[in-house]
Design a protein around this motif. Structure first.
Motif, PDB file in Angstrom:
ATOM      1  N   MET A 239       0.347   6.835  -1.815  1.00  0.00           N
ATOM      2  CA  MET A 239       1.519   7.525  -1.270  1.00  0.00           C
ATOM      3  C   MET A 239       2.347   8.272  -2.310  1.00  0.00           C
ATOM      4  O   MET A 239       3.278   8.977  -1.956  1.00  0.00           O
ATOM      5  CB  MET A 239       2.416   6.538  -0.516  1.00  0.00           C
ATOM      6  N   GLY A 240       2.051   8.111  -3.595  1.00  0.00           N
ATOM      7  CA  GLY A 240       2.822   8.830  -4.600  1.00  0.00           C
ATOM      8  C   GLY A 240       4.213   8.260  -4.788  1.00  0.00           C
ATOM      9  O   GLY A 240       4.481   7.105  -4.445  1.00  0.00           O
ATOM     10  N   PRO A 241       5.155   9.074  -5.308  1.00  0.00           N
ATOM     11  CA  PRO A 241       6.461   8.556  -5.725  1.00  0.00           C
ATOM     12  C   PRO A 241       7.485   8.385  -4.605  1.00  0.00           C
ATOM     13  O   PRO A 241       8.656   8.722  -4.757  1.00  0.00           O
ATOM     14  CB  PRO A 241       6.926   9.587  -6.750  1.00  0.00           C
ATOM     15  N   ILE A 242       7.030   7.886  -3.455  1.00  0.00           N
ATOM     16  CA  ILE A 242       7.971   7.418  -2.438  1.00  0.00           C
ATOM     17  C   ILE A 242       7.795   5.909  -2.382  1.00  0.00           C
ATOM     18  O   ILE A 242       6.668   5.413  -2.305  1.00  0.00           O
ATOM     19  CB  ILE A 242       7.743   8.080  -1.065  1.00  0.00           C
ATOM     20  N   PHE A 243       8.893   5.160  -2.486  1.00  0.00           N
ATOM     21  CA  PHE A 243       8.796   3.736  -2.780  1.00  0.00           C
ATOM     22  C   PHE A 243       9.366   2.825  -1.703  1.00  0.00           C
ATOM     23  O   PHE A 243       9.465   1.625  -1.900  1.00  0.00           O
ATOM     24  CB  PHE A 243       9.494   3.447  -4.116  1.00  0.00           C
ATOM     25  N   GLY A 244       9.713   3.386  -0.561  1.00  0.00           N
ATOM     26  CA  GLY A 244      10.286   2.551   0.484  1.00  0.00           C
ATOM     27  C   GLY A 244       9.344   1.461   0.952  1.00  0.00           C
ATOM     28  O   GLY A 244       9.737   0.307   1.127  1.00  0.00           O
ATOM     29  N   GLY A 245       8.078   1.818   1.159  1.00  0.00           N
ATOM     30  CA  GLY A 245       7.102   0.845   1.613  1.00  0.00           C
ATOM     31  C   GLY A 245       6.906  -0.282   0.617  1.00  0.00           C
ATOM     32  O   GLY A 245       6.693  -1.443   1.002  1.00  0.00           O
ATOM     33  N   MET A 246       6.972   0.043  -0.667  1.00  0.00           N
ATOM     34  CA  MET A 246       6.824  -0.975  -1.709  1.00  0.00           C
ATOM     35  C   MET A 246       7.959  -1.989  -1.638  1.00  0.00           C
ATOM     36  O   MET A 246       7.748  -3.204  -1.723  1.00  0.00           O
ATOM     37  CB  MET A 246       6.810  -0.309  -3.083  1.00  0.00           C
ATOM     38  N   LEU A 247       9.181  -1.485  -1.473  1.00  0.00           N
ATOM     39  CA  LEU A 247      10.348  -2.376  -1.384  1.00  0.00           C
ATOM     40  C   LEU A 247      10.282  -3.234  -0.127  1.00  0.00           C
ATOM     41  O   LEU A 247      10.521  -4.455  -0.173  1.00  0.00           O
ATOM     42  CB  LEU A 247      11.623  -1.545  -1.393  1.00  0.00           C
TER      43      LEU A 247
END
Length: 261
Positions: A239-247
């Motif tokens: 997904m690249g540098p979008i981090f909402g899913g990681m959090l």
């Protein structure tokens, strides 16, 4: 005051090894200090769980630290911005549904929240194997085999150390290093469609963000996947540098494990 260098060395050695000795029997061991690992450590430690986080590199943060292509800014969607705000990070709306934050501030805030809640972080520490036990006829991961990252990099023949845990979270991102070792050395079947590691597919951020959270689960007795490791285990996309899913994945795995402890 006169500074005695010997006392400085004694202070570092004493406090570090006290921390390490107190982490030989953990509720949760987290492998990888990226955003999902740090978030899980923060939430589990805040719930009173005994947590150790093991990061191969010198610094934590994973892909979040460098933002996008070393440009220190990240994006999260609306569902996840509250996690950063709770951590004390300034979040700004860029366009409807897209929120930006400073990547260094976000990483530092998550690391501070995790450690101040009681999580113990061990950097330059590689997980080279797991501890398997048979409980009631079922094999289960019960611990980690760790070594110094410089030892690993130099390929020195140095025996590792071992710690025990009730649950281990695979947060090594794209590489899924712990799962690869578990499958390669033991030939076990995972709770994935093929029974193995499905592997990461190419960029599709929209699907990948949803799947990061959806695939966060226990994939082998005692082993959970979170963050990008969840997508790599189940064959989803990057997904690249979008981090909402990681959090959100870090929160989800913490809540699931906390409910079992």
């Amino acid at each position: 005051m006169i500074i005695d260098e010997r006392i400085v060395s004694e202070a570092i050695a004493s406090t570090y090894f006290e921390k390490f000795k107190n982490s030989l029997d953990l509720d949760v061991a987290i492998v990888g200090g990226g955003p999902s690992g740090l978030t899980a450590a923060w939430k589990l430690a805040s719930a009173g769980r005994k947590v150790g986080l093991f990061e191969r590199k010198l610094s934590v943060g994973g892909g979040m630290w460098g933002g996008g292509m070393t440009w220190t800014s990240i994006v999260v969607q609306e569902e996840a911005k509250g996690i950063l705000e709770e951590a004390g990070v300034a979040v700004r709306e860029f366009k409807s549904g897209y929120f930006t934050a400073d990547s260094v501030a976000a990483t530092a805030a998550l690391a501070y929240r995790a450690t101040s809640a009681g999580a113990r972080v061990f950097n330059c520490t590689s997980v080279e194997d797991v501890v398997l036990r048979e409980v009631d006829g079922v094999k289960r991961v019960m611990g980690l085999v760790v070594n110094s990252s410089p030892v690993e990099m130099a390929r020195l023949h140095v025996d590792p150390l071992v710690l025990h845990c009730k649950h281990a979270i695979e947060c090594t991102g794209h590489d899924v290093e712990m799962l690869k070792t578990l499958v390669r050395k033991n030939g076990v079947k995972l709770n994935t469609p093929s029974g193995g590691i499905e592997g990461e597919q190419s960029m599709w951020a929209d699907v990948a963000e949803a799947n990061t959270v959806r695939h966060t689960r226990e994939v082998y007795p005692g082993v959970w996947v979170a963050g990008m490791a969840a997508n790599a285990a189940f064959g989803s996309y990057r997904m690249g540098p979008i981090f909402g899913g990681m959090l959100l994945s870090g929160v989800r795995v913490a809540e699931a494990i906390d409910a079992l402890l």
